[in-house]
Design an enzyme around this catalytic site. Structure first.
Site, PDB file in Angstrom:
ATOM      1  N   ASP A  65       0.612  -1.271  -0.002  1.00  0.00           N
ATOM      2  CA  ASP A  65      -0.456   0.179   0.144  1.00  0.00           C
ATOM      3  C   ASP A  65       1.246   1.462   0.445  1.00  0.00           C
ATOM      4  O   ASP A  65       1.672   1.192   1.513  1.00  0.00           O
ATOM      5  CB  ASP A  65      -0.459   0.165   1.334  1.00  0.00           C
ATOM      6  CG  ASP A  65      -2.347   0.979   1.376  1.00  0.00           C
ATOM      7  OD1 ASP A  65      -2.468   1.318  -0.126  1.00  0.00           O
ATOM      8  OD2 ASP A  65      -2.426   1.221   2.215  1.00  0.00           O
ATOM      9  N   HIS A  82      -3.778  14.067  -0.109  1.00  0.00           N
ATOM     10  CA  HIS A  82      -4.246  13.520   0.955  1.00  0.00           C
ATOM     11  C   HIS A  82      -3.207  13.861   1.918  1.00  0.00           C
ATOM     12  O   HIS A  82      -3.539  13.373   3.755  1.00  0.00           O
ATOM     13  CB  HIS A  82      -4.507  11.887   0.565  1.00  0.00           C
ATOM     14  CG  HIS A  82      -5.071  10.918   1.979  1.00  0.00           C
ATOM     15  ND1 HIS A  82      -5.511  11.141   3.102  1.00  0.00           N
ATOM     16  CD2 HIS A  82      -3.526   9.897   2.077  1.00  0.00           C
ATOM     17  CE1 HIS A  82      -5.127  10.248   3.238  1.00  0.00           C
ATOM     18  NE2 HIS A  82      -3.989   9.584   3.502  1.00  0.00           N
ATOM     19  N   GLU A 114     -10.995   4.328   2.832  1.00  0.00           N
ATOM     20  CA  GLU A 114      -9.701   4.953   2.250  1.00  0.00           C
ATOM     21  C   GLU A 114     -10.511   4.601   0.358  1.00  0.00           C
ATOM     22  O   GLU A 114      -9.984   3.290   0.570  1.00  0.00           O
ATOM     23  CB  GLU A 114      -8.776   4.617   2.532  1.00  0.00           C
ATOM     24  CG  GLU A 114      -8.141   5.032   3.649  1.00  0.00           C
ATOM     25  CD  GLU A 114      -6.363   5.128   4.144  1.00  0.00           C
ATOM     26  OE1 GLU A 114      -5.917   4.247   3.522  1.00  0.00           O
ATOM     27  OE2 GLU A 114      -6.239   5.550   5.396  1.00  0.00           O
ATOM     28  N   GLU A 118      -8.966   4.151  -3.281  1.00  0.00           N
ATOM     29  CA  GLU A 118      -8.182   4.134  -3.651  1.00  0.00           C
ATOM     30  C   GLU A 118      -8.485   3.487  -4.953  1.00  0.00           C
ATOM     31  O   GLU A 118      -9.405   2.370  -4.950  1.00  0.00           O
ATOM     32  CB  GLU A 118      -7.338   2.929  -2.708  1.00  0.00           C
ATOM     33  CG  GLU A 118      -6.274   3.530  -1.473  1.00  0.00           C
ATOM     34  CD  GLU A 118      -5.902   2.437  -0.573  1.00  0.00           C
ATOM     35  OE1 GLU A 118      -4.707   2.006  -1.210  1.00  0.00           O
ATOM     36  OE2 GLU A 118      -5.554   3.325   1.038  1.00  0.00           O
ATOM     37  N   ASP A 133      -9.381   0.865   0.938  1.00  0.00           N
ATOM     38  CA  ASP A 133      -8.857   0.187   2.514  1.00  0.00           C
ATOM     39  C   ASP A 133      -8.984   0.720   3.516  1.00  0.00           C
ATOM     40  O   ASP A 133      -8.837   1.963   4.419  1.00  0.00           O
ATOM     41  CB  ASP A 133      -6.982   0.760   2.149  1.00  0.00           C
ATOM     42  CG  ASP A 133      -5.518  -0.411   2.961  1.00  0.00           C
ATOM     43  OD1 ASP A 133      -6.364  -1.346   3.241  1.00  0.00           O
ATOM     44  OD2 ASP A 133      -4.938   0.357   3.378  1.00  0.00           O
ATOM     45  N   GLN A 166      -4.624   2.694  14.581  1.00  0.00           N
ATOM     46  CA  GLN A 166      -3.532   3.343  14.153  1.00  0.00           C
ATOM     47  C   GLN A 166      -2.858   4.920  14.943  1.00  0.00           C
ATOM     48  O   GLN A 166      -1.154   4.687  15.555  1.00  0.00           O
ATOM     49  CB  GLN A 166      -3.850   3.742  12.632  1.00  0.00           C
ATOM     50  CG  GLN A 166      -2.999   4.116  12.488  1.00  0.00           C
ATOM     51  CD  GLN A 166      -2.831   4.201  10.667  1.00  0.00           C
ATOM     52  OE1 GLN A 166      -3.524   4.584  10.383  1.00  0.00           O
ATOM     53  NE2 GLN A 166      -1.985   5.254  10.097  1.00  0.00           N
ATOM     54  N   GLU A 209     -10.531  12.927   5.922  1.00  0.00           N
ATOM     55  CA  GLU A 209      -9.853  14.695   5.795  1.00  0.00           C
ATOM     56  C   GLU A 209     -11.532  15.356   5.469  1.00  0.00           C
ATOM     57  O   GLU A 209     -11.282  16.540   5.845  1.00  0.00           O
ATOM     58  CB  GLU A 209      -9.513  13.910   4.545  1.00  0.00           C
ATOM     59  CG  GLU A 209      -7.937  14.131   4.040  1.00  0.00           C
ATOM     60  CD  GLU A 209      -7.742  13.258   2.815  1.00  0.00           C
ATOM     61  OE1 GLU A 209      -6.871  14.399   2.433  1.00  0.00           O
ATOM     62  OE2 GLU A 209      -7.533  12.608   2.095  1.00  0.00           O
TER      63      GLU A 209
END
Length: 423
Positions: A129, A136, A202, A204, A236, A243, A367
């Site tokens: 990844d 971003h 996410e 992607e 994702d 995290q 975001e």
């Protein structure tokens, strides 16, 4: 403009100009096989292969389409992919009688998509990844370090990435249980064990490697796209609070290993060629091994829809474009292999979250809500800061041609409650 011998609507994702590959099982049958999407149908390539249409290619006698994954075909190389694609396109065109005028063959070879189950298209050996969107990375960095220190010193010099977990890459439609683990609430002095409270998506895209490289032999950036079989949509899923506590010093771990969803149809790179565009200007100029001599991006429109359990229909919450990515697929591959790392048929390389410069083009809730400070307002009066149980996310994407679309279908996933753990 080339046309198929049966009608395909202009807004279909799967005209004759596309022909994405997938693995499927017809209703009532147990054996998977490989096909291409055409309109609302699947052309069963195992039937086409048995009928001898590929006898003048390198796949003759190899039964590459009587497989449960695309890996064998992917390993045959770019020249063979192009030959096979040309034969399929000719076979489906309104100018060729071989399939058009053969009712018996058509009945065997053309299967309604509604009567088939889609399966994982590729046996994924490794998954990487990247973090390739400058918008971003800048937004995320600004939230945590301020605008003046948003990007780490290495970011504009190399494609940042990490090795993900291939075993938890799942097909579109797979439900996702809310992950759990250690989080550290702002008011707590020590971590607690808890279901994720900041679950995110996410947006992607991923490229599948076709032919790989030998251990110790880097792939030059100018040859990198020759190793790309095709592209898929990628969600994702991300546990932001897990995290935030775990990522130092080695980066994401449990926050990313619980699920990554992909779409079932793999769009060949050749189908995207008419939509090639220049990506963002790269400053400073990349080092020689990352310099490209042609535009390395593609004009792919991307959208995300959310449907909560109390909503009547999905609502679009963001729209962005693949061309916003700062680091191209070719640069990602060249960097990945510069040490001599060997890529193999079926490896998945994902782009990282794709965001643009405007708020409405941001590719994740982190975001869109600016880390929870500005919730997304939905038409039914609900808000979203993070994903809730029962929420369904759907991502889609396409290239818009004159009178046709090259589409990727969709990748869906629904959030289920956390699995209870008896401690």
């Amino acid at each position: 403009m080339i046309r198929s011998f049966f009608n395909v609507e202009p807004d279909s994702h799967f005209p004759i100009q596309n022909l994405p590959y997938g693995v499927f099982k017809p209703e009532g049958e147990s054996m998977p096989r490989i096909g291409v999407a055409i309109g609302d149908y699947i052309l069963d390539l195992s039937v086409v292969e048995k009928a001898g249409f590929f006898n003048n290619t390198a796949v003759k006698g190899k039964k590459v389409f009587e497989q449960s994954s695309l890996n064998l075909f992917m390993g045959t190389g770019k020249e063979t992919w192009s030959e096979v694609r040309s034969i399929i396109q000719k076979l489906l065109s309104d100018k060729d009688p071989a399939l058009r005028d053969n009712a018996s063959l058509r009945r065997k070879a053309l299967i309604p998509q509604a009567d088939a189950e889609m399966l994982m298209p590729v046996d994924i050996g490794d998954y990487t990844d990247f973090y390739a969107s400058k918008d971003h990375a800048t937004n995320v960095g600004a939230m945590f370090r301020g605008r003046e220190n948003a990007l780490m010193p290495n970011w504009t010099h190399l494609p940042v990435g990490y090795h993900g977990r291939a075993s938890s890459v799942v097909l579109s439609g797979t439900d996702i249980h809310r992950p759990q683990g250690q989080i550290k609430p702002p008011e707590a002095e020590t971590p607690i064990f808890s279901p994720c409270r900041q679950l995110d998506f996410e947006l992607e895209m991923g490229c599948f490697i076709g032919t790989g490289n030998q251990l110790g032999e880097p792939i030059p950036v100018g040859q990198a796209e020759e190793h790309v079989f095709g592209l898929v949509l990628v969600n994702d899923w991300s546990a932001r609070d897990i995290q935030a506590w775990e990522y130092q010093p080695l980066g994401p771990f449990l926050a990313k290993n619980f699920a990554t969803s992909i779409s079932p149809w793999v769009v060949p790179l050749e189908a995207l060629e008419p939509f090639r565009v220049q990506g963002p200007i790269q400053e400073p100029e990349p080092l020689a091994y990352l310099k490209e001599d042609k535009p390395g991006s593609f004009d792919i429109e991307l959208e995300v829809y959310l449907k909560g359990k109390n909503m009547q229909k999905p609502e679009r919450i963001t729209r962005t474009n693949f061309q916003y990515l700062y680091w191209s697929m070719a640069q990602q591959i060249a960097h990945h292999t510069i040490t001599g790392c060997n890529l193999n048929p079926g490896d998945l390389l994902a782009s990282g979250t794709i965001s643009g410069p405007e708020k409405e083009t941001r590719g994740c809730l982190l975001e869109l809500t600016w880390r929870g400070k500005d919730p997304v307002e939905l038409e039914n009066g609900e808000q979203r800061t993070w994903l809730e149980d029962g929420d369904e996310l759907m991502m889609t994407g396409w290239c818009q041609g004159e009178g046709y679309r090259i589409g990727f279908g969709e990748v869906k996933g629904r959030i289920l409650p956390v699995r209870t753990l008896n401690i």
